[in-house]
Design a protein around this motif. Structure first.
Motif, PDB file in Angstrom:
ATOM      1  N   SER A 118      -8.259  31.441  -3.841  1.00  6.61           N
ATOM      2  CA  SER A 118      -7.811  31.652  -2.451  1.00  6.61           C
ATOM      3  C   SER A 118      -7.708  30.528  -1.540  1.00  6.61           C
ATOM      4  O   SER A 118      -7.117  30.576  -0.541  1.00  6.61           O
ATOM      5  CB  SER A 118      -9.022  32.522  -1.976  1.00  6.61           C
ATOM      6  OG  SER A 118      -9.939  32.056  -2.086  1.00  6.61           O
ATOM      7  N   ARG A 119      -8.265  29.210  -2.288  1.00  9.79           N
ATOM      8  CA  ARG A 119      -8.188  27.976  -1.424  1.00  9.79           C
ATOM      9  C   ARG A 119      -7.152  27.256  -1.708  1.00  9.79           C
ATOM     10  O   ARG A 119      -6.901  25.938  -1.243  1.00  9.79           O
ATOM     11  CB  ARG A 119      -9.574  27.270  -1.664  1.00  9.79           C
ATOM     12  CG  ARG A 119     -10.738  27.936  -1.412  1.00  9.79           C
ATOM     13  CD  ARG A 119     -12.114  27.083  -1.756  1.00  9.79           C
ATOM     14  NE  ARG A 119     -12.293  25.773  -1.193  1.00  9.79           N
ATOM     15  CZ  ARG A 119     -13.374  25.063  -1.234  1.00  9.79           C
ATOM     16  NH1 ARG A 119     -14.023  25.540  -2.094  1.00  9.79           N
ATOM     17  NH2 ARG A 119     -13.355  23.940  -0.536  1.00  9.79           N
ATOM     18  N   LEU A 120      -5.945  27.920  -2.553  1.00  5.51           N
ATOM     19  CA  LEU A 120      -4.872  27.029  -2.862  1.00  5.51           C
ATOM     20  C   LEU A 120      -3.956  27.106  -1.634  1.00  5.51           C
ATOM     21  O   LEU A 120      -3.942  28.140  -1.011  1.00  5.51           O
ATOM     22  CB  LEU A 120      -4.427  27.567  -4.214  1.00  5.51           C
ATOM     23  CG  LEU A 120      -4.908  27.273  -5.465  1.00  5.51           C
ATOM     24  CD1 LEU A 120      -4.283  28.313  -6.548  1.00  5.51           C
ATOM     25  CD2 LEU A 120      -5.077  25.803  -5.814  1.00  5.51           C
ATOM     26  N   PRO A 121      -2.881  26.184  -1.572  1.00  4.68           N
ATOM     27  CA  PRO A 121      -2.110  26.235  -0.369  1.00  4.68           C
ATOM     28  C   PRO A 121      -1.017  27.327  -0.686  1.00  4.68           C
ATOM     29  O   PRO A 121      -0.748  27.589  -1.908  1.00  4.68           O
ATOM     30  CB  PRO A 121      -1.303  24.845  -0.731  1.00  4.68           C
ATOM     31  CG  PRO A 121      -2.284  23.990  -1.409  1.00  4.68           C
ATOM     32  CD  PRO A 121      -2.891  24.871  -2.245  1.00  4.68           C
TER      33      PRO A 121
ATOM     34  N   ALA B  16      -4.062  21.004 -13.112  1.00  2.30           N
ATOM     35  CA  ALA B  16      -5.273  21.496 -13.594  1.00  2.30           C
ATOM     36  C   ALA B  16      -6.364  20.952 -12.564  1.00  2.30           C
ATOM     37  O   ALA B  16      -6.525  19.642 -12.731  1.00  2.30           O
ATOM     38  CB  ALA B  16      -5.517  21.371 -14.967  1.00  2.30           C
ATOM     39  N   GLY B  17      -7.341  21.451 -12.158  1.00  3.61           N
ATOM     40  CA  GLY B  17      -8.328  20.912 -11.219  1.00  3.61           C
ATOM     41  C   GLY B  17      -7.749  20.816  -9.764  1.00  3.61           C
ATOM     42  O   GLY B  17      -7.498  19.748  -9.228  1.00  3.61           O
ATOM     43  N   CYS B  18      -7.180  21.846  -9.220  1.00  2.46           N
ATOM     44  CA  CYS B  18      -6.146  21.805  -7.779  1.00  2.46           C
ATOM     45  C   CYS B  18      -7.122  21.774  -6.681  1.00  2.46           C
ATOM     46  O   CYS B  18      -7.121  22.715  -6.073  1.00  2.46           O
ATOM     47  CB  CYS B  18      -5.243  22.756  -8.013  1.00  2.46           C
ATOM     48  SG  CYS B  18      -3.609  22.605  -6.989  1.00  2.46           S
ATOM     49  N   GLY B  19      -7.732  20.601  -6.598  1.00  5.34           N
ATOM     50  CA  GLY B  19      -8.662  20.453  -5.366  1.00  5.34           C
ATOM     51  C   GLY B  19      -7.743  19.790  -4.347  1.00  5.34           C
ATOM     52  O   GLY B  19      -6.812  20.126  -3.923  1.00  5.34           O
TER      53      GLY B  19
ATOM     54  N   CYS C 265      -6.217  16.761 -12.743  1.00  4.46           N
ATOM     55  CA  CYS C 265      -7.143  15.867 -11.757  1.00  4.46           C
ATOM     56  C   CYS C 265      -8.272  16.787 -11.629  1.00  4.46           C
ATOM     57  O   CYS C 265      -8.613  17.022 -10.152  1.00  4.46           O
ATOM     58  CB  CYS C 265      -6.138  15.597 -10.457  1.00  4.46           C
ATOM     59  SG  CYS C 265      -5.602  17.113  -9.983  1.00  4.46           S
ATOM     60  N   ALA C 266      -9.331  16.629 -12.400  1.00  4.77           N
ATOM     61  CA  ALA C 266     -10.519  17.344 -12.240  1.00  4.77           C
ATOM     62  C   ALA C 266     -11.480  16.719 -11.661  1.00  4.77           C
ATOM     63  O   ALA C 266     -11.460  15.503 -11.203  1.00  4.77           O
ATOM     64  CB  ALA C 266     -11.071  17.885 -13.799  1.00  4.77           C
ATOM     65  N   THR C 267     -12.497  17.331 -11.209  1.00  5.64           N
ATOM     66  CA  THR C 267     -13.869  16.768 -10.327  1.00  5.64           C
ATOM     67  C   THR C 267     -14.967  17.337 -10.919  1.00  5.64           C
ATOM     68  O   THR C 267     -15.184  18.226 -11.272  1.00  5.64           O
ATOM     69  CB  THR C 267     -13.624  17.178  -8.766  1.00  5.64           C
ATOM     70  OG1 THR C 267     -12.413  16.683  -8.252  1.00  5.64           O
ATOM     71  CG2 THR C 267     -14.991  16.286  -8.070  1.00  5.64           C
TER      72      THR C 267
ATOM     73  N   VAL D  91       4.892  25.695  -8.791  1.00  9.92           N
ATOM     74  CA  VAL D  91       3.462  25.104  -8.849  1.00  9.92           C
ATOM     75  C   VAL D  91       2.268  26.122  -9.395  1.00  9.92           C
ATOM     76  O   VAL D  91       2.340  26.910  -8.401  1.00  9.92           O
ATOM     77  CB  VAL D  91       3.190  24.063  -7.589  1.00  9.92           C
ATOM     78  CG1 VAL D  91       2.087  23.458  -7.771  1.00  9.92           C
ATOM     79  CG2 VAL D  91       4.250  23.295  -7.278  1.00  9.92           C
ATOM     80  N   PHE D  92       1.819  25.708 -10.451  1.00  7.86           N
ATOM     81  CA  PHE D  92       0.689  26.616 -11.065  1.00  7.86           C
ATOM     82  C   PHE D  92      -0.360  25.776 -10.565  1.00  7.86           C
ATOM     83  O   PHE D  92      -0.543  24.552 -10.869  1.00  7.86           O
ATOM     84  CB  PHE D  92       0.587  26.948 -12.330  1.00  7.86           C
ATOM     85  CG  PHE D  92       1.875  27.878 -12.837  1.00  7.86           C
ATOM     86  CD1 PHE D  92       1.800  28.923 -12.826  1.00  7.86           C
ATOM     87  CD2 PHE D  92       3.162  27.132 -13.048  1.00  7.86           C
ATOM     88  CE1 PHE D  92       2.917  29.980 -13.027  1.00  7.86           C
ATOM     89  CE2 PHE D  92       4.077  27.872 -13.529  1.00  7.86           C
ATOM     90  CZ  PHE D  92       4.105  29.226 -13.800  1.00  7.86           C
ATOM     91  N   GLY D  93      -1.741  26.335  -9.762  1.00  9.06           N
ATOM     92  CA  GLY D  93      -2.918  25.706  -9.343  1.00  9.06           C
ATOM     93  C   GLY D  93      -4.050  26.340 -10.316  1.00  9.06           C
ATOM     94  O   GLY D  93      -4.170  27.531  -9.756  1.00  9.06           O
TER      95      GLY D  93
END
Length: 282
Positions: free
Chosen positions: A37-40, A9-12, A70-72, A29-31
């Motif tokens: 669109s910016r996920l690996p 959660a918060g997959c930056g 791992c939020a921002t 892996v869930f992001g």
């Protein structure tokens, strides 16, 4: 036995690096992030907003073995921190409960800002957490949300993350940045790859039945005075001029220990800032 699943959660940046560590081992892996669109490649995207109470429409119905939060924050003030770390985590825990999902463990990515030590003291996971600033206080509040969730949980307090895209210090050194050398201002660092590597190591250890502690510090092997790091960067970058009369001081000075993580078997790829900055600036 199938490989575990994890929802990040918060997959930056750090979350994406973590995903890239787990995917080769066949983890599902869930992001979760706003822009999937910016996920690996290989990550199953969940388009969602941690700041909204309503669950994402494409929340997975499959089993979730692990949650990494791992939020921002989008705003660097107290309200922004509370929205990202406290309320966002509460939202995700609520979404899990709505779907009857009970992860084996939560890993909450926190920060060494929870420590208020300012005189070069050594700090470990048992040291007093007496943060005086809002960021550290909110992080402590969020840690308690994770630890009191009713699910097994571990807090990982990362320190001074640097790496590709995180070149602020090197840029300031190029511009003539100076710091006071006496008394030494100790800083703590971890390369972004090692931050993700530690999270992956903890997940993999737990999945193999290793008993985890409820808190780990993510830091390299060698806390160092900021003046030493700046001097090394000057030499490495070929900087020959800086303004001594505008020497800057920074509040806070502590030395964080990674002994607990290393006792578990984790070893940072970049043991000190020297190896890490060489790899980043190469």
């Amino acid at each position: 036995m199938s490989a575990p699943s994890v929802l990040i959660a918060g997959c930056g940046d750090i979350g994406s690096r973590l995903a890239n560590r787990l995917l080769p081992d066949q983890w599902t892996v869930f992001g979760l992030r706003r822009t999937v669109s910016r996920l690996p490649e290989g990550v199953i995207g969940i388009a969602g907003d941690l700041f909204q109470a309503q669950a994402p429409v494409d929340w997975p119905t499959a089993r979730i073995d692990y949650l990494v939060y791992c939020a921002t924050p989008t705003e660097r003030d107290e309200a922004g921190y509370r929205a990202a770390y406290v309320q966002g985590l509460q939202h995700v825990l609520g979404w899990l409960a709505q779907h009857g999902q009970r992860p084996r463990r939560i890993i909450f990515v926190s920060s060494s800002s929870v420590y208020g030590q300012q005189h070069g003291e050594w700090v470990d996971e048992t040291s007093p957490t007496d943060a005086s600033n809002y960021s550290g206080k909110v992080m402590l509040e969020a840690e308690q949300v994770a630890l009191q969730s009713g699910l097994p949980a571990s807090v990982v307090r990362l320190t001074g993350i640097y790496g590709p895209g995180r070149t602020d210090l090197a840029n300031r050194v190029r511009q003539g940045y100076s710091v006071a050398n006496e008394p030494p201002l100790y800083g703590n660092r971890i390369h972004a790859d090692d931050a993700a590597g530690l999270l992956a190591y903890l997940l993999q250890a737990d999945s193999k039945g290793v008993e985890l502690d409820d808190c780990y510090i993510g830091v390299d092997d060698a806390p160092a005075p900021l003046g030493e790091v700046v001097a090394w960067l000057r030499e490495y970058l070929g900087v020959t001029e800086w303004a001594e009369n505008s020497t800057l001081r920074r509040s806070g000075s502590k030395r964080c220990s990674n002994a607990r993580a290393k006792a578990l078997g984790w070893v940072p790829r970049y043991a000190t800032y020297r190896e890490g900055y060489k790899a980043m600036l190469g």
